[in-house]
Scaffold this motif. Structure first.
Motif, mmCIF file in Angstrom:
data_model
loop_
_atom_site.group_PDB
_atom_site.id
_atom_site.type_symbol
_atom_site.label_atom_id
_atom_site.label_comp_id
_atom_site.label_asym_id
_atom_site.label_seq_id
_atom_site.Cartn_x
_atom_site.Cartn_y
_atom_site.Cartn_z
ATOM 1 N N UNK A 92 0.836 -1.203 0.000
ATOM 2 C CA UNK A 92 0.000 0.000 0.000
ATOM 3 C C UNK A 92 0.876 1.261 0.000
ATOM 4 N N UNK A 93 0.313 2.339 -0.535
ATOM 5 C CA UNK A 93 1.019 3.609 -0.550
ATOM 6 C C UNK A 93 1.289 4.034 0.888
ATOM 7 N N UNK A 94 2.501 4.457 1.155
ATOM 8 C CA UNK A 94 2.982 4.884 2.467
ATOM 9 C C UNK A 94 3.200 3.715 3.422
ATOM 10 N N UNK A 95 3.108 2.484 2.902
ATOM 11 C CA UNK A 95 3.451 1.325 3.711
ATOM 12 C C UNK A 95 4.962 1.217 3.817
ATOM 13 N N UNK A 96 5.443 0.302 4.660
ATOM 14 C CA UNK A 96 6.880 0.210 4.910
ATOM 15 C C UNK A 96 7.661 -0.141 3.644
ATOM 16 N N UNK A 97 7.209 -1.130 2.883
ATOM 17 C CA UNK A 97 7.931 -1.499 1.655
ATOM 18 C C UNK A 97 7.920 -0.363 0.635
ATOM 19 N N UNK A 98 6.826 0.363 0.556
ATOM 20 C CA UNK A 98 6.709 1.497 -0.361
ATOM 21 C C UNK A 98 7.698 2.598 0.031
ATOM 22 N N UNK A 99 7.775 2.886 1.330
ATOM 23 C CA UNK A 99 8.685 3.919 1.824
ATOM 24 C C UNK A 99 10.142 3.522 1.562
ATOM 25 N N UNK A 100 10.465 2.251 1.792
ATOM 26 C CA UNK A 100 11.834 1.773 1.546
ATOM 27 C C UNK A 100 12.173 1.900 0.064
ATOM 28 N N UNK A 101 11.230 1.598 -0.801
ATOM 29 C CA UNK A 101 11.464 1.729 -2.241
ATOM 30 C C UNK A 101 11.628 3.196 -2.638
ATOM 31 N N UNK A 102 10.827 4.068 -2.054
ATOM 32 C CA UNK A 102 10.972 5.503 -2.331
ATOM 33 C C UNK A 102 12.342 6.013 -1.894
ATOM 34 N N UNK A 103 12.789 5.534 -0.748
ATOM 35 C CA UNK A 103 14.112 5.935 -0.265
ATOM 36 C C UNK A 103 15.207 5.436 -1.204
ATOM 37 N N UNK A 104 15.040 4.240 -1.745
ATOM 38 C CA UNK A 104 16.021 3.710 -2.693
ATOM 39 C C UNK A 104 16.063 4.565 -3.958
ATOM 40 N N UNK A 105 14.910 5.007 -4.418
ATOM 41 C CA UNK A 105 14.868 5.891 -5.591
ATOM 42 C C UNK A 105 15.532 7.224 -5.252
ATOM 43 N N UNK A 106 15.314 7.722 -4.046
ATOM 44 C CA UNK A 106 15.956 8.968 -3.623
ATOM 45 C C UNK A 106 17.474 8.823 -3.568
ATOM 46 N N UNK A 107 17.950 7.684 -3.080
ATOM 47 C CA UNK A 107 19.399 7.443 -3.068
ATOM 48 C C UNK A 107 19.948 7.358 -4.493
ATOM 49 N N UNK A 108 19.164 6.779 -5.377
ATOM 50 C CA UNK A 108 19.558 6.686 -6.782
ATOM 51 C C UNK A 108 19.685 8.085 -7.392
#
Length: 169
Positions: A92-108
């Motif tokens: 789900x949006x704003x779920x833990x896996x979603x947030x971790x993926x967003x952070x990975x994109x931010x690091x990218x």
């Protein structure tokens, strides 16, 4: 009878126009003076750009190295980001896996900062030299700018694809 009177005024101006179309008007044939300007303009000789000035060679080498470093850092982060985005596909949006993926994109995105900074600097240099009409070295500057822009464009496509793979993205 009334209809005939309405059309009669329209025919009178047409007859007047036809009467002025006589052969005693000026000729539209080409006059001798008109051909005087049918000559090719003189050729303007523009000197080709000279070699890259020595003061810029070091800056271009640094920007090329920064671009390579940004590309390597991006490539190192890409696989991890792709796997985290794939893991967050059903989250789900704003779920833990979603947030971790967003952070990975931010690091990218952050990993490519040296490349985007180098592109911004070389764009500024190219525009400044173009405005000042300092053409020496512009082909070298533009060639590096083109290579860096291609790298950024490719990275933009990867980031866009990863963002689209997330729910709500």
């Amino acid at each position: 009878m009334i209809r005939v009177l309405l059309f009669v005024p329209l025919l009178l101006p047409l007859n007047a126009c036809a009467a002025t179309q006589s052969s005693d008007g000026p000729s539209l044939a080409k006059r001798a003076v008109e051909g005087r300007f049918d000559v090719a303009p003189p050729a303007v000789v523009v000197a080709p750009p000279g070699p890259l000035p020595t003061d810029l060679a070091g800056r271009l080498e640094r920007w090329e190295a920064d671009g390579a470093a940004g590309q390597q850092a991006f490539a190192a982060q890409r696989t991890a980001a792709a796997s985290l985005v794939a893991a967050a596909a059903g989250a789900p949006v704003a779920g833990e896996r979603w947030v971790v993926a967003q952070q990975a994109i931010s690091r990218l995105i952050a990993a490519r900062a040296p490349l985007t900074a180098a592109l911004a600097d070389i764009d500024r240099l190219y525009l400044d030299r173009s405005v000042d009409e300092q053409i020496d070295g512009l082909p070298d500057i533009y060639a590096l700018r083109d290579r860096l822009a291609d790298l950024v464009s490719t990275q933009d496509a990867v980031i866009e694809a990863l963002s689209a793979g997330l729910p709500g993205g």
